[in-house]
Scaffold this motif. Sequence first.
Motif, mmCIF file in Angstrom:
data_model
loop_
_atom_site.group_PDB
_atom_site.id
_atom_site.type_symbol
_atom_site.label_atom_id
_atom_site.label_comp_id
_atom_site.label_asym_id
_atom_site.label_seq_id
_atom_site.Cartn_x
_atom_site.Cartn_y
_atom_site.Cartn_z
ATOM 1 N N SER A 1 0.824 -1.221 0.000
ATOM 2 C CA SER A 1 0.000 0.000 0.000
ATOM 3 C C SER A 1 0.850 1.260 0.000
ATOM 4 O O SER A 1 0.346 2.355 0.230
ATOM 5 C CB SER A 1 -0.953 0.001 1.200
ATOM 6 N N CYS B 1 3.817 1.940 1.872
ATOM 7 C CA CYS B 1 4.558 2.336 3.070
ATOM 8 C C CYS B 1 6.049 2.091 2.898
ATOM 9 O O CYS B 1 6.485 1.295 2.062
ATOM 10 C CB CYS B 1 4.055 1.560 4.288
ATOM 11 N N ARG C 1 0.618 4.054 8.039
ATOM 12 C CA ARG C 1 -0.503 4.342 7.152
ATOM 13 C C ARG C 1 -0.024 5.386 6.150
ATOM 14 O O ARG C 1 0.452 6.452 6.540
ATOM 15 C CB ARG C 1 -1.701 4.874 7.959
ATOM 16 N N ASP C 2 -0.109 5.075 4.868
ATOM 17 C CA ASP C 2 0.366 5.977 3.820
ATOM 18 C C ASP C 2 -0.764 6.902 3.402
ATOM 19 O O ASP C 2 -1.583 6.560 2.543
ATOM 20 C CB ASP C 2 0.868 5.166 2.630
ATOM 21 N N SER D 1 -1.555 8.338 -0.565
ATOM 22 C CA SER D 1 -2.217 7.652 -1.668
ATOM 23 C C SER D 1 -3.635 7.269 -1.286
ATOM 24 O O SER D 1 -3.958 7.127 -0.091
ATOM 25 C CB SER D 1 -1.442 6.393 -2.073
ATOM 26 N N GLY E 1 -3.569 3.697 0.261
ATOM 27 C CA GLY E 1 -2.806 3.686 1.496
ATOM 28 C C GLY E 1 -3.489 4.401 2.635
ATOM 29 O O GLY E 1 -3.333 4.031 3.798
#
Length: 455
Positions: A254, A256, A407-408, A411, A414
């Motif tokens: 995702s 990271c 936690r990205d 995006s 993400g």
Amino acid sequence: MATTTTCASRLLARHSHTKRAWVHLAKATFATNDRTTKQYDVVVVGGGIVGAATAREMSIRHPNLKLAIVEKEQKLGFHQSGHNSGVIHAGIYYKPGSLKAKLCVEGLHLAYKYLDQEGIPYKKCGKLIVAVDDNEVPRLLDLWDRANQNGVPDVQLIDGAEIKKYEPFCQGVKAIHSPHTGIVDWGLVTEHYGHNFKNNGGEIHLDFKVKDFKMDAKAESEYPVKVISENMEVSCKYVLTCGGLYADKLAQLSGCDPDPRIVPFRGEYLLLNPAKAHMVNGNIYPVPDPRFPFLGVHFTPRMDGSIWLGPNAILAFKREGYSWFDINLRELWQSITYRGFQRLAVQYVSFGLGEMLRSIFPSLQVKSLQRFIPEVNRSDIRRGPAGVRAQAMNSDGTLEDDFVFHRDTSSAVGSRVLHCRNAPSPGATSSLAIAKMIADKFEDEFGLKSSTEAP
């Protein structure tokens, strides 16, 4: 209600019957793999003890949400949760004020309450941390101070003569006695968490190895995140990953940062001759040596009456490599070329070589065992089972000793996925307490409001 006075034969019979029953139920109720796209509010990736406990917690707090667990194996708790020493820890070793210390002591009380409620067999057999000579006493006293700061219940500092009251065959000059340390089958506990989750309306998809996370092409989709495996995909609003040995890989899917990496260390146990099993009543542990990153050899009784000795700690040749012959060249290459592992290996080269030699020649462990119980001989030990520890490691070679969440938010996909990248030992003992903490974190990240909490 489980008791500590039930005779061993009744406990073992009950344990065996209960485990067979849950395994049968697991096959009947957890095999939910199909090609239909299903929709959920939250999907938990990873059916180990932390993922299962957190899914259970979420199902109690949020009874109106549609929840699912996806797990790549054919049963819950297949890897770390089912390949561990089975100890219920009391929280002695951990730095006062740390999350690990708080969650372990809280988890201890929650675990015994849960085991009693569910009728899961356990033994509160206690533990001794033994200083075998005067040189180890100062370090033992440091542990004693930690235990009291952490609020470990009913611990005592005892002398050599008192050691014999608990472990007649054990020798030492001083020890910490922890009466509430126990043993249980954590794999069985994980299955119970899964059944609680299903009874609360959750669904479990086995044989679901996550390959990717993607956003739905439809901009207005109510369930925009696709969780994809080779055979199936599900759609959801949010994802929580508790991936254990593949936690970093899931995080990278995702977007990271790849660090901290998971480097797998295999812990191999020896088995004590059953004829000498009577020499060990409870857990017998060494005083940790702060020069080394792992605890060292100890004596651990099991629910089946056997005594495990160990473990050692050596690099596994694949992430789920339980023997010298389990090899994945790609995963091994990723481990040995990782800068963090190289720095750790240089720092502990003599320790690592010693661990490898003791793995190849188990008889080399005997001297360590005889420091506690002199009557143990080379003929009394044989190779036993092994587990693999998902050790989170930073690029500077330091071992990650606390929880890591990623936690990205840059995006679309993400921003809807929360990764629990490291749930450090004692994860099993602390699982119900960890579940509360992760559920809190998940609610904070995504703005969910809890209607109730698990007891």
